[in-house]
Design an enzyme around this catalytic site. Structure first.
Site, PDB file in Angstrom:
ATOM      1  N   HIS A 256       0.659   5.041   0.726  1.00 12.64           N
ATOM      2  CA  HIS A 256       0.218   6.024   1.923  1.00 12.64           C
ATOM      3  C   HIS A 256       0.340   7.535   0.864  1.00 12.64           C
ATOM      4  O   HIS A 256       1.185   8.223   0.006  1.00 12.64           O
ATOM      5  CB  HIS A 256       0.829   6.325   3.414  1.00 12.64           C
ATOM      6  CG  HIS A 256       0.983   5.719   4.047  1.00 12.64           C
ATOM      7  ND1 HIS A 256      -0.430   5.484   5.138  1.00 12.64           N
ATOM      8  CD2 HIS A 256       1.553   3.893   4.057  1.00 12.64           C
ATOM      9  CE1 HIS A 256       0.231   4.296   5.616  1.00 12.64           C
ATOM     10  NE2 HIS A 256       1.598   3.558   4.929  1.00 12.64           N
TER      11      HIS A 256
ATOM     12  N   HIS B  13       0.587  -1.080   0.008  1.00  8.25           N
ATOM     13  CA  HIS B  13      -0.350  -0.234  -0.039  1.00  8.25           C
ATOM     14  C   HIS B  13       1.138   1.128  -0.480  1.00  8.25           C
ATOM     15  O   HIS B  13       2.053   1.383   0.209  1.00  8.25           O
ATOM     16  CB  HIS B  13      -0.723   0.150   1.334  1.00  8.25           C
ATOM     17  CG  HIS B  13      -0.241   0.356   2.921  1.00  8.25           C
ATOM     18  ND1 HIS B  13      -0.126  -1.357   3.419  1.00  8.25           N
ATOM     19  CD2 HIS B  13       0.158   0.739   3.481  1.00  8.25           C
ATOM     20  CE1 HIS B  13       0.801  -1.312   4.805  1.00  8.25           C
ATOM     21  NE2 HIS B  13       0.399  -0.006   4.197  1.00  8.25           N
TER      22      HIS B  13
HETATM   23  P1  5GP Z   1       1.870   0.040   7.061  1.00  7.43           P
HETATM   24  O1  5GP Z   1       2.013   1.052   8.478  1.00  7.43           O
HETATM   25  O2  5GP Z   1       1.976  -1.495   7.085  1.00  7.43           O
HETATM   26  O3  5GP Z   1       2.298   0.754   6.351  1.00  7.43           O
HETATM   27  O4  5GP Z   1       0.374   1.115   7.578  1.00  7.43           O
HETATM   28  C1  5GP Z   1      -0.963   0.766   7.032  1.00  7.43           C
HETATM   29  C2  5GP Z   1      -1.722   1.413   7.533  1.00  7.43           C
HETATM   30  O5  5GP Z   1      -3.379   0.657   7.981  1.00  7.43           O
HETATM   31  C3  5GP Z   1      -1.802   2.602   8.900  1.00  7.43           C
HETATM   32  O6  5GP Z   1      -1.670   4.097   8.418  1.00  7.43           O
HETATM   33  C4  5GP Z   1      -2.904   2.332   9.503  1.00  7.43           C
HETATM   34  O7  5GP Z   1      -4.198   3.101  10.010  1.00  7.43           O
HETATM   35  C5  5GP Z   1      -4.360   1.695   8.649  1.00  7.43           C
HETATM   36  N1  5GP Z   1      -5.213   0.404   8.921  1.00  7.43           N
HETATM   37  C6  5GP Z   1      -5.198  -0.759   9.524  1.00  7.43           C
HETATM   38  N2  5GP Z   1      -6.017  -1.153   9.923  1.00  7.43           N
HETATM   39  C7  5GP Z   1      -7.188  -0.748   9.473  1.00  7.43           C
HETATM   40  C8  5GP Z   1      -8.475  -0.760   8.729  1.00  7.43           C
HETATM   41  O8  5GP Z   1      -8.426  -1.875   8.939  1.00  7.43           O
HETATM   42  N3  5GP Z   1      -8.840   0.254   7.141  1.00  7.43           N
HETATM   43  C9  5GP Z   1      -8.066   0.784   6.491  1.00  7.43           C
HETATM   44  N4  5GP Z   1      -8.775   1.380   5.962  1.00  7.43           N
HETATM   45  N5  5GP Z   1      -7.152   1.244   6.971  1.00  7.43           N
HETATM   46  C10 5GP Z   1      -6.426   0.644   8.095  1.00  7.43           C
END
Ligand code: 5GP
Ligand code: ZN
Length: 130
Positions: free
Chosen positions: A102, A100
């Site tokens: 951001h 993903h």
């Molecule tokens: P990472 O830390 O893997 O780069 O980002 C994961 C992102 O997913 C975080 O910014 C967190 O807020 C978001 N996130 C976690 N669980 C969910 C969810 O169930 N739905 C959505 N839309 N975002 C999520």
């Protein structure tokens, strides 16, 4: 064709949460936004991280990033910039193991000193001097 993981929260995102999509990628809002409008762009295929994106998926993700940045700026004139970033691997802070990107809208005054932006991934290294 499209790889899917039953355990993955992003593979199983509710259809109603999808803001925009194209044939290979989806955009939805982050549930715990860093700023208002914080969006996540994912390939539809369950792949671990950015480095597994095909050229077509890269273009698909890029299209949604651009489209959403334009829409956000049209709808909110206080947005003056964006941070675009991806965490690839646990060591880099990745918590959801489905690729993903951001897209984080930025507004003047949303933090004390924004200089350095994504350099802030290592606390204390955000600012630099020559
Ligand atoms: P990472 O830390 O893997 O780069 O980002 C994961 C992102 O997913 C975080 O910014 C967190 O807020 C978001 N996130 C976690 N669980 C969910 C969810 O169930 N739905 C959505 N839309 N975002 C999520
Ligand atoms: Zn997934």
């Amino acid at each position: 064709m499209n790889e899917h993981s039953n355990e993955c929260i992003f593979c199983n995102i509710e259809k109603s949460r999808i803001v925009i999509e194209n044939s290979l990628a989806i955009l939805f809002y982050d549930s715990f936004p860093v700023t208002e409008g914080h969006s996540l762009i994912i390939p539809k295929r369950h792949i671990a991280d950015y480095f597994s994106l095909t050229g077509d998926e890269l273009r698909a993700v890029h299209e949604l990033i651009n489209l959403q940045s334009e829409r956000l700026m049209e709808g909110d004139k206080s947005i003056k910039g964006f941070n675009i970033g991806t965490n690839a691997g646990k060591a880099a802070g990745q918590t959801v193991m489905h690729c993903h990107i951001h897209l984080i809208p930025r507004r003047e005054g949303d933090c004390e000193d924004p200089r350095g932006g994504v350099r802030g991934v290592i606390p204390g290294k955000m600012k630099y001097s020559i």
